[in-house]
Enzyme design. Structure first.
Site, mmCIF file in Angstrom:
data_model
loop_
_atom_site.group_PDB
_atom_site.id
_atom_site.type_symbol
_atom_site.label_atom_id
_atom_site.label_comp_id
_atom_site.label_asym_id
_atom_site.label_seq_id
_atom_site.Cartn_x
_atom_site.Cartn_y
_atom_site.Cartn_z
ATOM 1 N N ASN A 10 45.222 39.375 37.698
ATOM 2 C CA ASN A 10 45.114 40.731 38.256
ATOM 3 C C ASN A 10 45.611 41.678 37.166
ATOM 4 O OD1 ASN A 10 45.241 43.075 39.712
ATOM 5 N ND2 ASN A 10 46.578 42.279 41.321
ATOM 6 N N ARG A 97 40.827 39.526 40.012
ATOM 7 C CA ARG A 97 40.762 40.571 41.029
ATOM 8 C C ARG A 97 40.113 41.795 40.390
ATOM 9 N NH1 ARG A 97 45.005 44.933 42.866
ATOM 10 N NH2 ARG A 97 43.789 45.778 44.580
ATOM 11 N N HIS A 185 41.090 46.778 49.631
ATOM 12 C CA HIS A 185 41.950 45.747 50.237
ATOM 13 C C HIS A 185 41.094 44.677 50.943
ATOM 14 C CE1 HIS A 185 45.436 48.867 50.829
ATOM 15 N NE2 HIS A 185 45.636 48.179 49.707
ATOM 16 N N ARG A 246 49.792 58.843 48.547
ATOM 17 C CA ARG A 246 48.432 59.390 48.715
ATOM 18 C C ARG A 246 48.310 60.121 50.046
ATOM 19 N NH1 ARG A 246 45.591 53.720 47.700
ATOM 20 N NH2 ARG A 246 47.120 53.075 46.145
ATOM 21 N N GLU A 391 46.636 37.743 48.912
ATOM 22 C CA GLU A 391 45.379 38.065 48.243
ATOM 23 C C GLU A 391 45.065 37.070 47.129
ATOM 24 O OE1 GLU A 391 47.087 42.018 48.362
ATOM 25 O OE2 GLU A 391 45.056 42.820 48.348
#
Ligand code: ADP
Length: 411
Positions: A10, A97, A185, A246, A391
């Site tokens: 990743n 990823r 996600h 955010r 993940e």
């Protein structure tokens, strides 16, 4: 037990995270990251692996790397020294990823075509896809003979119907500029769906769930019959819930107004919406733990930020219950907040009893710190599940499926 291994990568702009899996039997064996790539005096490789004594073995090594290729070479040397001298030969696949894959719906072998698609998608994910490509390039240089697979954060959401993914904008923008909702996600939502189906004792293809991935970045997905029908993030991960830094959903006219009245540049606006808003903007703190603590001490802004976070999750659970026609088997809570905060889960569920969501308080309090469990009361119409997401494990599984599928095809 075989020596075959699988590496999951990743890549961030200055970091390269890795997780190592054994293939037979399948399972994680080491996790680590190369951090501060390019910063010669602070470059560091950190890793940890379970040990027979129970206490994990940990490494922290300062080694310079000027770019991702240098970091990958250092990771390989580290793995050769600490895992196996013939490590490079034991790796059967590398899974990457990748944040944005446009409308690619499946993990894909990294051929020229896939790399070009990732490059094309970089326009929509300028902070994420370019480092992803650097990670891919580094791994291809260091493991030239090993099959490499890209697993996309957007892929699971590719089943969304057009009425979910289209914006109410001139159609041209979709056709010519690919402006639509994609969702993120996805690897986590897919993993949560599969785990939830297992806990419910139903086939994935018959499972209807609302999965809440609540971390510093947060999103919710509505899943009908094992397929995503809607999700809260959009063309970028800015849409939807209010997050650590955010803004989430808001009237797009606010952006125009801010640019005009505050004379904000595109870059300033981007920084404001992605890095200075959300919990941080409202409360001065982006970590929900501190926000909760400060709210409990009586800080009004923290109480407001907390209430806003909770309310938006509740609103989407309501909206997605409608998306699923009221047929919801379970609501799933996951990621940093969803797995650890019984307080937030309690606040979210408290006022949703009228929708048949009834929590067992003792089970809720007990299901924290990475535990999986059912926190619904016996009279709850909808099951309430806490499932730690993984993940990397999902990327490893998907990578293996692609590689094994390929092997079967060419055999
Ligand atoms: P990401 O992977 O998006 O960086 P995580 O899923 O690791 O984020 O979630 C991190 C967030 O989880 C932290 O910012 C923190 O606010 C929140 N968190 C972790 N533990 C708790 C807790 N016990 N109570 C409330 N929030 C928590």
């Amino acid at each position: 037990m075989s020596s075959k291994k699988l590496l999951v990568l990743n890549a961030g702009s200055s970091s390269l995270k890795f997780k190592l899996f054994g293939v037979e039997p399948f399972g994680a064996s080491m996790t680590g990251m190369f951090d501060r790539i390019g910063d010669a005096s602070n470059c560091v490789l950190k890793a940890s692996a379970p040990s027979a004594e129970g206490k994990p073995k940990k490494w922290e090594i300062k080694i310079p790397a000027k770019d991702h290729v240098g970091a990958m070479e250092n990771i390989l040397s580290f793995l050769k020294e600490n895992v196996s001298g013939t490590f490079a030969k034991e790796v059967v696949a590398v899974g990457h990823r990748v944040v944005h894959g446009l409308d690619i719906s499946q993990p894909a072998i990294l051929c020229e075509n896939t790399v070009n698609k990732i490059r094309e998608a970089a326009v929509l994910a300028p902070l994420h896809n370019p480092p992803g490509l650097q990670g891919i390039d580094a791994a291809q240089k260091v493991f030239p003979d090993v099959p490499q697979v890209a697993v996309f954060d957007t892929a699971f959401h590719a089943t969304m119907p057009a009425h979910s993914y289209m914006y109410g904008l001139p159609y041209d923008l979709y056709e010519k500029h690919k402006i639509r909702r994609y969702g993120f996600h996805g690897t986590s939502h897919k993993y949560l769906l599969e785990q939830a189906a297992g806990m419910l004792g139903k086939p994935v293809s018959e499972t209807n769930v609302i999965t809440c991935h609540l971390g510093s970045g947060s999103s919710i997905a509505a899943i009908r019959g094992g397929k995503c029908v809607d999700t809260t993030m959009g063309m970028t991960p800015l849409e939807g819930l209010m997050m650590g830094t955010r803004s989430g959903d808001m009237d797009p006219a606010v952006v125009l107004h801010m640019q005009k009245t505050l004379n904000l540049s595109i870059k300033d606006t981007d920084t404001m919406l992605n890095k200075k808003s959300g919990l941080l903007g409202v409360t001065g703190n982006n970590d929900l733990r501190s926000v909760i603590e400060n709210a409990q001490k009586g800080d009004q802004r923290s109480a407001l930020g907390l209430a806003m976070f909770v309310y938006r999750v509740q609103k989407y659970i309501g909206a997605y219950t409608a998306s699923l026609g009221g047929n919801v088997d379970a609501i799933v809570f996951s990621a940093g907040v969803g797995e650890n905060s019984s307080i937030i889960r309690g606040l979210i569920l408290e006022s949703l009893k009228g929708m048949g969501l009834v929590m067992d308080s003792a089970a809720n309090d007990a299901t924290v710190g990475g535990k999986q469990g059912d926190i619904s009361a016996s009279n709850s119409r909808v099951r309430l599940l806490v499932i730690p997401t993984d993940e990397e494990l999902s990327i490893a599984q998907q990578t293996l499926e692609v590689v094994q599928g390929k092997a079967a095809k060419s055999a």
